[in-house]
Design a protein around this motif. Structure first.
Motif, mmCIF file in Angstrom:
data_model
loop_
_atom_site.group_PDB
_atom_site.id
_atom_site.type_symbol
_atom_site.label_atom_id
_atom_site.label_comp_id
_atom_site.label_asym_id
_atom_site.label_seq_id
_atom_site.Cartn_x
_atom_site.Cartn_y
_atom_site.Cartn_z
ATOM 1 N N LYS A 202 73.934 95.404 -8.777
ATOM 2 C CA LYS A 202 72.495 95.292 -8.507
ATOM 3 C C LYS A 202 72.308 94.457 -7.246
ATOM 4 N N ARG A 203 71.100 94.528 -6.684
ATOM 5 C CA ARG A 203 70.834 93.865 -5.417
ATOM 6 C C ARG A 203 70.318 92.443 -5.591
ATOM 7 N N ALA A 204 70.084 92.012 -6.805
ATOM 8 C CA ALA A 204 69.549 90.673 -7.036
ATOM 9 C C ALA A 204 70.568 89.603 -6.646
ATOM 10 N N PRO A 205 70.112 88.420 -6.215
ATOM 11 C CA PRO A 205 71.033 87.327 -5.875
ATOM 12 C C PRO A 205 71.763 86.813 -7.105
ATOM 13 N N ILE A 206 72.970 86.301 -6.890
ATOM 14 C CA ILE A 206 73.728 85.691 -7.976
ATOM 15 C C ILE A 206 73.171 84.314 -8.298
ATOM 16 N N ALA A 207 73.552 83.791 -9.453
ATOM 17 C CA ALA A 207 73.075 82.476 -9.877
ATOM 18 C C ALA A 207 73.575 81.362 -8.965
ATOM 19 N N HIS A 208 74.746 81.552 -8.361
ATOM 20 C CA HIS A 208 75.356 80.525 -7.522
ATOM 21 C C HIS A 208 75.207 80.853 -6.035
ATOM 22 N N LEU A 209 74.036 81.358 -5.685
ATOM 23 C CA LEU A 209 73.782 81.708 -4.291
ATOM 24 C C LEU A 209 73.838 80.476 -3.385
ATOM 25 N N ALA A 210 73.313 79.360 -3.857
ATOM 26 C CA ALA A 210 73.351 78.130 -3.052
ATOM 27 C C ALA A 210 74.787 77.687 -2.810
ATOM 28 N N GLU A 211 75.627 77.800 -3.823
ATOM 29 C CA GLU A 211 77.035 77.421 -3.670
ATOM 30 C C GLU A 211 77.741 78.344 -2.669
ATOM 31 N N MET A 212 77.394 79.636 -2.715
ATOM 32 C CA MET A 212 78.012 80.562 -1.769
ATOM 33 C C MET A 212 77.562 80.271 -0.337
ATOM 34 N N GLN A 213 76.311 79.890 -0.185
ATOM 35 C CA GLN A 213 75.829 79.527 1.141
ATOM 36 C C GLN A 213 76.543 78.273 1.650
ATOM 37 N N ALA A 214 76.755 77.304 0.776
ATOM 38 C CA ALA A 214 77.470 76.089 1.171
ATOM 39 C C ALA A 214 78.906 76.408 1.547
ATOM 40 N N PHE A 215 79.534 77.318 0.801
ATOM 41 C CA PHE A 215 80.893 77.751 1.144
ATOM 42 C C PHE A 215 80.918 78.408 2.521
ATOM 43 N N LYS A 216 79.973 79.303 2.778
ATOM 44 C CA LYS A 216 79.899 79.957 4.087
ATOM 45 C C LYS A 216 79.733 78.914 5.196
ATOM 46 N N ASN A 217 78.893 77.909 4.946
ATOM 47 C CA ASN A 217 78.637 76.897 5.969
ATOM 48 C C ASN A 217 79.915 76.163 6.368
ATOM 49 N N ILE A 218 80.686 75.729 5.377
ATOM 50 C CA ILE A 218 81.880 74.955 5.731
ATOM 51 C C ILE A 218 82.930 75.845 6.387
ATOM 52 N N PHE A 219 82.969 77.120 6.009
ATOM 53 C CA PHE A 219 83.926 78.018 6.652
ATOM 54 C C PHE A 219 83.555 78.250 8.113
ATOM 55 N N VAL A 220 82.285 78.538 8.369
ATOM 56 C CA VAL A 220 81.838 78.796 9.736
ATOM 57 C C VAL A 220 81.974 77.544 10.599
ATOM 58 N N GLN A 221 81.644 76.406 10.029
ATOM 59 C CA GLN A 221 81.761 75.161 10.789
ATOM 60 C C GLN A 221 83.209 74.852 11.145
ATOM 61 N N SER A 222 84.131 75.232 10.270
ATOM 62 C CA SER A 222 85.553 74.946 10.498
ATOM 63 C C SER A 222 86.244 76.004 11.336
ATOM 64 N N HIS A 223 85.653 77.207 11.413
ATOM 65 C CA HIS A 223 86.285 78.330 12.107
ATOM 66 C C HIS A 223 85.233 79.016 12.971
ATOM 67 N N SER A 224 84.920 78.411 14.103
ATOM 68 C CA SER A 224 83.816 78.896 14.932
ATOM 69 C C SER A 224 84.091 80.268 15.526
ATOM 70 N N HIS A 225 85.355 80.686 15.578
ATOM 71 C CA HIS A 225 85.693 81.994 16.147
ATOM 72 C C HIS A 225 86.249 82.941 15.082
ATOM 73 N N HIS A 226 85.761 82.806 13.864
ATOM 74 C CA HIS A 226 86.287 83.636 12.775
ATOM 75 C C HIS A 226 85.837 85.088 12.953
ATOM 76 N N ARG A 227 86.484 85.979 12.206
ATOM 77 C CA ARG A 227 86.303 87.426 12.377
ATOM 78 C C ARG A 227 85.558 88.079 11.213
ATOM 79 N N TYR A 228 85.031 87.315 10.274
ATOM 80 C CA TYR A 228 84.521 87.873 9.026
ATOM 81 C C TYR A 228 82.996 87.981 8.994
ATOM 82 N N VAL A 229 82.524 89.065 8.378
ATOM 83 C CA VAL A 229 81.134 89.160 7.975
ATOM 84 C C VAL A 229 81.084 88.745 6.511
#
Length: 337
Positions: A202-229
């Protein structure tokens, strides 16, 4: 008996031998071919078994055609075993985390060169999860015939042996802890490498959407030239029977715990574009066939798999707090929904 024609399984056996004393290897079941040949489904664990520490699960080879997924997980496990012989910092890290590996979930399908398992069932369409919105015809899962792709299996029948093995390992090693991550390594016919998270049904957000956003933030901050969407799978397509949706829903019955399952979808068009002749090979559509490109892929994703272990170790430093959780959630809705 196990036939010797499956090099990934032979590589795993060598890694287990090299890691004796550090690794624990268990056979969760035997995948059986029509001629009676069997292949073991292994789970490998290392690190601190105490339930107080976080855990990371690494999975590959769910679709037998996508051998590169198994090879990426095997490369990382081999890297760890070699480092255990001299890397004191890795030994200290493993005191604070549990690592769980199932590099070859579908050895029977891999031996046959099929996406499905030996019963013709697509393991990523086989879980007891029904999409609540329309799914693409066939691709989203079908019960017409095991002779067609994306077959879900017989309705109301127990999940396939391979999926039961994954569920048993995840339940025992990951869902039993306050925090855990997982990554399931696949390849797909796309032009980008993608990191997906639930939902697929389904298209609804998961319950841990905030946690996933925080995970994305630390990954992007640590890997400014990463290749992932990094995105929810539902932005690409919906499907019935997604195994990680099923396990995530199981985890949500324990709201005090956090389980973040990821799927690495490596874009195989990147390899086909450089070597168009791969289009004439069934394996070439999903795997890099030229050796130096395969080695490059293995190197590229090693950093991601190692990052997951480090993120789990430090999860208390980056997970949202009650004070900023709403902010993370709002940002995630803006980015993804």
């Amino acid at each position: 008996m196990t036939r010797p024609e499956l090099p990934e399984l032979e590589a795993l056996a060598r890694i287990i031998e090299l890691g004796a004393g550090w690794l624990e290897a268990r056979v969760m079941g035997q995948a059986r071919l029509a001629d009676g040949t069997t292949y073991p489904v292994y789970v490998i664990t290392l690190g601190n078994p105490a339930k107080e520490v976080p855990a990371v699960g690494y999975f590959g080879g769910v679709h037998g055609l996508e051998r590169i997924g198994a090879e990426v997980v095997l490369a990382y496990l081999h890297n760890l075993v070699m480092r255990l012989q001299w890397d004191s910092s890795l030994h200290r890290q493993l005191e604070t985390v549990r690592l769980v590996f199932m590099p070859i979930v579908n050895p029977g399908g891999m031996a046959l060169g099929t996406r499905a398992n030996p019963n013709g069932v697509d393991l990523m369409r086989n879980a007891p999860v029904q999409a609540t919105e329309p799914v693409p015809f066939m691709v989203g899962g079908q019960r017409i015939s095991a002779g067609l792709p994306w077959y879900r299996g017989v309705k109301d029948k127990a999940m396939e042996l391979e999926n039961q093995a994954v569920c048993e390992a995840v339940t025992a090693e990951l869902l039993s802890r306050d925090f855990s991550l997982s990554v399931d390594c696949h390849s797909g016919f796309g032009s980008r490498d993608r990191l997906w998270f639930p939902y697929a049904h389904k298209r609804a957000p998961i319950a841990h959407l905030a946690e996933m956003q925080a995970f994305k933030n630390i990954f992007v901050q640590s890997h400014s030239h990463h290749r992932y969407v990094i995105e929810p799978q539902s932005l690409q397509y919906l499907a019935h029977g997604d195994l990680w949706d099923h396990l995530y829903l199981q985890a949500c019955t324990q709201p005090q715990r956090v389980f973040l399952p990821l799927t690495l979808e490596m874009g195989s068009w990147l390899w086909v574009r450089k070597n168009p002749r791969q289009l004439f090979s069934r394996h070439g559509m999903f795997n890099p066939l030229i050796e130096h490109r395969q080695q490059r892929v293995l190197r590229q994703h090693l950093l991601l798999l190692d990052f997951l272990a480090r993120a789990a170790c430090g999860h208390r430093l980056w997970l949202p707090t009650p004070e900023n959780r709403a902010q993370h959630h709002a940002q995630a809705l803006q980015d993804w929904y």
